[in-house]
Enzyme design. Structure first.
Site, PDB file in Angstrom:
ATOM      1  N   ARG A   1       0.135   0.228  10.844  1.00 48.07           N
ATOM      2  CA  ARG A   1      -0.083   0.712   9.474  1.00 48.07           C
ATOM      3  C   ARG A   1       1.269   0.779   8.770  1.00 48.07           C
ATOM      4  NH1 ARG A   1      -4.342   3.534   7.284  1.00 48.07           N
ATOM      5  NH2 ARG A   1      -5.175   4.033   9.344  1.00 48.07           N
TER       6      ARG A   1
ATOM      7  N   ARG B   1      -1.452  -6.284  11.605  1.00 50.43           N
ATOM      8  CA  ARG B   1      -2.416  -5.513  12.393  1.00 50.43           C
ATOM      9  C   ARG B   1      -3.049  -6.391  13.483  1.00 50.43           C
ATOM     10  NH1 ARG B   1      -6.292  -1.048   9.663  1.00 50.43           N
ATOM     11  NH2 ARG B   1      -4.219  -0.291   9.123  1.00 50.43           N
TER      12      ARG B   1
ATOM     13  N   ARG C   1       0.846  -1.198   0.000  1.00 49.96           N
ATOM     14  CA  ARG C   1       0.000   0.000   0.000  1.00 49.96           C
ATOM     15  C   ARG C   1       0.882   1.250   0.000  1.00 49.96           C
ATOM     16  NH1 ARG C   1      -5.137  -1.771   2.068  1.00 49.96           N
ATOM     17  NH2 ARG C   1      -5.334  -3.880   1.215  1.00 49.96           N
TER      18      ARG C   1
END
Length: 334
Positions: free
Chosen positions: A174, A290, A159
């Site tokens: 993140r 996560r 990402r």
């Protein structure tokens, strides 16, 4: 930079060759069409400028004849003034177009040599993307027997986003690269909402098994991505942060993806005007980094970390990991 004539098929150029070269570089081939468009605009202005110059030269000769014959040349002089002004305007436009053209051509890479190896691998954001294309172009003419098709995709995900500036910058909550197990299902249109509930239930059962407190949130219409008709997020409780954070996204994309991929189902009957497409659904099961963050926050004690019961067999029977006071390097101690 490349020769501008290479972009012009009418001048012996090969714009398709440049487009393919751009694709091999991983660049946008549309720049070739942008160059051609600006070139055409420049040639039109250049033509108008040349026409004005020719008219001005002819006018200048007529003025010379009038002067030599000692005749009145006031009308020709007025025309010359008008032409001079128009020429200056066109020169400015022509120079601006030429500058824009050169800048655009400068942004195009050199032609990649045939001997250079290609690269056909891409970084994916989720395994949903390649899985959705597994059945591209297929037609399930007996959907009650052939569907649903259920996939569990395990992949590394990449990402670009990393949260707002200064937010979620610590730890592994993140990150730009992480591992994820994804549920993906192709199903009959009539059964997709039933499958939607089944998929979010599967994710719930997974986190229930780990003893994690969570809630399921329906995403409002303004926050939906273009593909999703409906989306649920499963948010788990992070005690250190004192808030619920997203661990799972579950979406029913109906026929939005399958229509692009031409994945059809059913038998077309006489009089049917519309094609019938399978419905595609996706849901996270576990984004490992996560989820690990969530487990650490929920299972840590003053002395160490408890291992959730379902994970003990995968930890070689270890039920508790004590904190090691000396394990932190001196340079990292406060």
């Amino acid at each position: 930079m490349l020769d501008i004539n290479m972009f012009q098929a009418g001048k012996g150029g090969n714009p398709d060759l440049i487009r393919e070269s751009q694709r091999r570089r991983g660049a946008d081939p549309k720049v070739v069409d942008e160059v051609i468009e600006i070139y055409q605009e420049w040639t039109k202005v250049k033509f108008d400028l040349d026409e004005v110059s020719r008219t001005l030269n002819a006018n200048q000769k007529e003025i010379g004849k009038k002067m030599e014959a000692k005749e009145d040349a006031s009308e020709l002089l007025a025309k010359k003034k008008e032409l001079d002004s128009k020429k200056m305007e066109l020169m400015e436009v022509e120079q601006a177009k030429d500058k824009a053209l050169r800048a655009k051509v400068n942004g195009v890479g050199n032609i990649v040599h045939d001997s250079v190896p290609g690269e056909d691998k891409y970084l994916i954001a989720t395994s949903e993307q390649p899985i959705s294309a597994f059945h591209s172009g297929e037609w399930f003419d007996q959907p009650s027997e052939q569907l649903p098709i259920k996939y569990a995709g395990y992949s590394t995900c990449f990402r670009k986003e990393a949260g707002a500036h200064g937010k979620d910058t610590w730890g592994i909550f993140r990150v730009h690269q992480f591992e994820k197990i994804e549920q993906f299902v192709f199903t009959e249109p009539e059964k997709s909402w039933e499958m939607f509930d089944e998929m979010i239930t599967t994710s719930e059962e997974f986190f229930k098994s780990l003893g994690i407190s969570y809630r399921v949130v329906a995403i409002v219409s303004s926050a939906l991505n273009d593909a999703a008709a409906k989306k649920y997020d499963l948010e788990a409780w992070f005690p250190h942060q004192g808030q619920y954070r997203e661990l799972v996204s579950c979406s029913n994309c109906t026929d939005y993806q399958s229509r692009n991929l031409e994945i059809r189902c059913g038998t077309k009957k006489m009089g049917d005007r519309e094609k019938k497409y399978v419905h595609c659904l996706n849901s996270t099961l576990c984004a490992t980094e996560r989820t690990l963050s969530c487990l650490v926050e929920n299972y840590q004690t003053p002395n160490g970390l408890k291992i959730p019961a379902p994970l003990v067999p995968f930890m070689g029977g270890v039920e508790f990991i004590p904190f090691m006071k000396d394990s932190v390097p001196k340079s990292m101690r406060q």
